[in-house]
Write a protein that holds these residues in place. Structure first.
Motif, PDB file in Angstrom:
ATOM      1  N   MET A  10       0.749  -1.113  -0.061  1.00  0.00           N
ATOM      2  CA  MET A  10      -0.055   0.074   0.087  1.00  0.00           C
ATOM      3  C   MET A  10       0.857   1.295  -0.069  1.00  0.00           C
ATOM      4  SD  MET A  10      -2.897   1.215   2.729  1.00  0.00           S
ATOM      5  CE  MET A  10      -1.626   1.530   3.955  1.00  0.00           C
ATOM      6  N   LYS A  11       0.492   2.226  -0.856  1.00  0.00           N
ATOM      7  CA  LYS A  11       1.224   3.494  -1.058  1.00  0.00           C
ATOM      8  C   LYS A  11       0.684   4.432   0.099  1.00  0.00           C
ATOM      9  CE  LYS A  11       2.616   3.175  -5.752  1.00  0.00           C
ATOM     10  NZ  LYS A  11       2.636   3.767  -7.087  1.00  0.00           N
ATOM     11  N   ILE A  12       1.852   5.026   0.778  1.00  0.00           N
ATOM     12  CA  ILE A  12       1.323   6.103   1.499  1.00  0.00           C
ATOM     13  C   ILE A  12       2.189   7.482   1.165  1.00  0.00           C
ATOM     14  CG2 ILE A  12       0.569   4.470   3.517  1.00  0.00           C
ATOM     15  CD1 ILE A  12       3.113   5.241   4.929  1.00  0.00           C
ATOM     16  N   THR A  13       1.803   8.639   1.784  1.00  0.00           N
ATOM     17  CA  THR A  13       2.281   9.798   1.592  1.00  0.00           C
ATOM     18  C   THR A  13       3.135  10.138   2.886  1.00  0.00           C
ATOM     19  OG1 THR A  13       0.394  11.082   2.181  1.00  0.00           O
ATOM     20  CG2 THR A  13       0.925  10.626  -0.348  1.00  0.00           C
ATOM     21  N   GLY A  14       4.019  11.022   2.695  1.00  0.00           N
ATOM     22  CA  GLY A  14       4.590  11.784   4.070  1.00  0.00           C
ATOM     23  C   GLY A  14       5.599  13.045   3.411  1.00  0.00           C
ATOM     24  N   THR A  15       6.271  13.423   4.422  1.00  0.00           N
ATOM     25  CA  THR A  15       7.084  14.622   4.213  1.00  0.00           C
ATOM     26  C   THR A  15       8.674  14.506   4.678  1.00  0.00           C
ATOM     27  OG1 THR A  15       5.111  16.233   4.853  1.00  0.00           O
ATOM     28  CG2 THR A  15       7.159  17.003   4.865  1.00  0.00           C
ATOM     29  N   ILE A  16       9.471  14.815   3.676  1.00  0.00           N
ATOM     30  CA  ILE A  16      10.883  14.609   4.013  1.00  0.00           C
ATOM     31  C   ILE A  16      11.061  15.523   5.500  1.00  0.00           C
ATOM     32  CG2 ILE A  16      13.206  15.311   3.107  1.00  0.00           C
ATOM     33  CD1 ILE A  16      11.978  13.059   1.768  1.00  0.00           C
ATOM     34  N   ASN A  17      11.806  14.757   6.384  1.00  0.00           N
ATOM     35  CA  ASN A  17      12.233  15.434   7.536  1.00  0.00           C
ATOM     36  C   ASN A  17      13.671  15.903   7.566  1.00  0.00           C
ATOM     37  OD1 ASN A  17      11.908  16.578  10.124  1.00  0.00           O
ATOM     38  ND2 ASN A  17      12.214  14.575  11.055  1.00  0.00           N
ATOM     39  N   SER A  18      14.480  14.959   6.869  1.00  0.00           N
ATOM     40  CA  SER A  18      16.020  15.121   7.194  1.00  0.00           C
ATOM     41  C   SER A  18      16.663  14.418   5.897  1.00  0.00           C
ATOM     42  CB  SER A  18      16.657  15.027   8.282  1.00  0.00           C
ATOM     43  OG  SER A  18      16.415  13.392   8.709  1.00  0.00           O
ATOM     44  N   ILE A  19      17.901  14.718   5.625  1.00  0.00           N
ATOM     45  CA  ILE A  19      18.701  14.094   4.583  1.00  0.00           C
ATOM     46  C   ILE A  19      20.199  14.322   5.044  1.00  0.00           C
ATOM     47  CG2 ILE A  19      19.534  14.281   2.141  1.00  0.00           C
ATOM     48  CD1 ILE A  19      16.745  15.655   1.511  1.00  0.00           C
ATOM     49  N   SER A  20      20.867  12.681   4.692  1.00  0.00           N
ATOM     50  CA  SER A  20      22.263  12.855   5.282  1.00  0.00           C
ATOM     51  C   SER A  20      22.918  12.449   3.875  1.00  0.00           C
ATOM     52  CB  SER A  20      22.532  11.745   6.147  1.00  0.00           C
ATOM     53  OG  SER A  20      23.621  11.853   6.555  1.00  0.00           O
ATOM     54  N   ILE A  21      23.696  13.372   3.324  1.00  0.00           N
ATOM     55  CA  ILE A  21      24.641  13.002   2.413  1.00  0.00           C
ATOM     56  C   ILE A  21      26.146  13.308   2.971  1.00  0.00           C
ATOM     57  CG2 ILE A  21      25.213  13.427  -0.086  1.00  0.00           C
ATOM     58  CD1 ILE A  21      22.659  14.530  -0.232  1.00  0.00           C
ATOM     59  N   ARG A  22      26.842  11.973   3.199  1.00  0.00           N
ATOM     60  CA  ARG A  22      28.187  12.252   3.930  1.00  0.00           C
ATOM     61  C   ARG A  22      29.083  11.253   2.829  1.00  0.00           C
ATOM     62  NH1 ARG A  22      27.679  11.213  10.162  1.00  0.00           N
ATOM     63  NH2 ARG A  22      26.294   9.552   9.441  1.00  0.00           N
ATOM     64  N   GLU A  23      30.270  11.706   2.704  1.00  0.00           N
ATOM     65  CA  GLU A  23      31.283  11.167   1.891  1.00  0.00           C
ATOM     66  C   GLU A  23      31.584   9.778   2.609  1.00  0.00           C
ATOM     67  OE1 GLU A  23      35.799  11.910  -0.022  1.00  0.00           O
ATOM     68  OE2 GLU A  23      34.791  13.306   0.882  1.00  0.00           O
ATOM     69  N   GLY A  24      31.690   8.810   1.812  1.00  0.00           N
ATOM     70  CA  GLY A  24      32.005   7.468   2.232  1.00  0.00           C
ATOM     71  C   GLY A  24      30.642   6.754   2.699  1.00  0.00           C
ATOM     72  N   LYS A  25      29.680   7.407   2.883  1.00  0.00           N
ATOM     73  CA  LYS A  25      28.436   6.722   3.429  1.00  0.00           C
ATOM     74  C   LYS A  25      27.354   6.570   2.262  1.00  0.00           C
ATOM     75  CE  LYS A  25      29.590   6.704   8.291  1.00  0.00           C
ATOM     76  NZ  LYS A  25      28.758   7.003   9.496  1.00  0.00           N
ATOM     77  N   ALA A  26      26.415   5.865   2.216  1.00  0.00           N
ATOM     78  CA  ALA A  26      25.254   5.688   1.391  1.00  0.00           C
ATOM     79  C   ALA A  26      24.349   6.865   1.748  1.00  0.00           C
ATOM     80  CB  ALA A  26      24.582   4.283   1.178  1.00  0.00           C
ATOM     81  N   PRO A  27      24.022   7.796   0.865  1.00  0.00           N
ATOM     82  CA  PRO A  27      23.016   8.637   1.223  1.00  0.00           C
ATOM     83  C   PRO A  27      21.625   8.417   1.732  1.00  0.00           C
ATOM     84  CG  PRO A  27      24.089   9.184  -0.876  1.00  0.00           C
ATOM     85  CD  PRO A  27      24.276   7.855  -0.444  1.00  0.00           C
ATOM     86  N   TYR A  28      20.897   8.833   2.758  1.00  0.00           N
ATOM     87  CA  TYR A  28      19.698   8.271   3.194  1.00  0.00           C
ATOM     88  C   TYR A  28      18.971   9.505   3.790  1.00  0.00           C
ATOM     89  CZ  TYR A  28      21.767   8.442   7.764  1.00  0.00           C
ATOM     90  OH  TYR A  28      22.251   8.892   9.082  1.00  0.00           O
ATOM     91  N   GLY A  29      17.692   9.142   4.011  1.00  0.00           N
ATOM     92  CA  GLY A  29      16.909  10.472   4.794  1.00  0.00           C
ATOM     93  C   GLY A  29      15.595   9.952   5.361  1.00  0.00           C
TER      94      GLY A  29
END
Length: 353
Positions: free
Chosen positions: A1-20
């Motif tokens: 089931m698809k649901i909606t939401g709002t981006i709260n934070s994003i992490s983009i750091r060298e050497g690590k996979a970006p996520y949020g």
């Protein structure tokens, strides 16, 4: 089931996979708080283009972590703009067969496949006016066949005109010898874009006339400001399109311009238009233009947004945002070919409801 939401934070750091993390709009069974997503699970957008507060749609799946624990995460994460559209670039096109393939900006459901589209699903443009490399926005719809097969189809396709470059090129005596054509185009586009928000009505009127002239409209006439009471600001004919236009800086002009618009419509109902032309020696003359059989429109040109207002006996009345005219100019400036018929077609259907 698809649901909606709002981006709260994003992490983009060298050497690590970006996520949020996403704040879900509804409770997720077996999970509390924000839900994690990874960059490679985004569809139609890259993580660096996301911002806090963006609305997204996603499905919830379980992620088996290395330590043996299980975490619920968001996958198949779609960015939701106001039209819930995806974007892609044309990489093959056949005008005669009326179809083409586009490459989505982000792989869909981890499948690196081009998408087939057909001319009947285009909006506001014909396939003859598309070229390889053009950027499109579109929606995906599921087509259910009788044999139970489900295929995703590309629908509601629109051309995305190039954004105006935000970088300004410094042109002076020291650097002019080093400028190339790309830099000159950049300077022209940047200059036009920076002048959109004028606050003087007379300057805005002259600015609009300049933009229309730069678009390549040759049968373009600006009425004399000294004798303009109750009259439009200008008139032009290009191809089968005939437009009487008026410029305003008012945000809510509908009632204010009501009588004037009615006057413009009545003039366009005639089979011909007589224009007073100013001559370089200060004199003037009259020129009569035939408009019978033309696609006749009234434009109220503003700094706001483009929309269709109403129709009177086949004469369409529109609000036209000057920035949309500049985008068409920018498209023409950066295209290898942009003929008068193509320009006429762009102007005739410019409409963002």
């Amino acid at each position: 089931m698809k649901i909606t939401g709002t981006i709260n934070s994003i992490s983009i750091r060298e050497g690590k996979a970006p996520y949020g993390f996403i704040v879900p709009d509804t409770a997720i069974p077996g999970h509390e708080g924000d839900i994690r997503f990874f960059a490679d699970r985004l569809v139609g957008i890259v993580i660096k283009d996301l911002k806090k507060g963006n609305l997204v749609e996603f499905v919830v799946k379980e992620w088996n972590k290395k330590d043996g624990t299980v975490e619920k995460v968001a996958e198949e994460v779609y960015f939701l703009n106001e039209n819930n559209r995806l974007t892609g670039v044309i990489n093959w096109l056949n005008h005669e067969e009326g179809k083409g393939f586009l490459r989505p900006d982000k792989s869909l459901n981890n499948q690196d496949k081009d998408l087939l589209f057909f001319k009947q699903d285009l909006e506001e443009i014909t396939i003859e006016n598309l070229s390889k490399g053009d950027k499109l926005e579109f929606k995906l719809q599921n087509i259910n066949y009788k044999d139970g097969k489900v295929v995703k189809a590309v629908k509601n396709i629109r051309l995305i005109l190039p954004d105006l470059p935000k970088k300004s090129v410094s042109v002076n005596k020291k650097t002019v010898d080093n400028l190339n054509v790309k830099d000159i185009k950049l300077e022209i586009s940047s200059c036009l874009g920076n002048c959109i928000k004028l606050s003087d009505s007379a300057e805005f009127e002259d600015y609009v006339f300049m933009v229309l002239r730069l678009l390549g409209i040759h049968n373009l006439y600006q009425y004399d400001k000294k004798n303009q009471a109750g009259r439009a600001d200008g008139f032009f004919i290009i191809g089968s399109l005939a437009v009487m236009y008026d410029c305003t800086l008012r945000k809510n002009f509908d009632e204010y311009k009501k009588d004037q618009i009615e006057n413009y419509v009545n003039k366009l109902k005639n089979s011909q238009m007589t224009i007073d032309i100013r001559l370089t020696d200060g004199g003037g003359k009259k020129k009569t233009l035939q408009i019978q059989g033309k696609n006749r429109q009234v434009w109220i040109i503003t700094q706001e947004s483009t929309r269709e207002l109403y129709d009177v006996d086949g004469i369409r009345i529109k609000e036209i945002a000057v920035q949309d005219l500049i985008q068409i100019f920018n498209k023409r400036l950066y295209s290898d070919a942009f003929e008068e018929d193509e320009l006429s077609a762009h102007l005739a259907v410019i409409d963002k409801n």
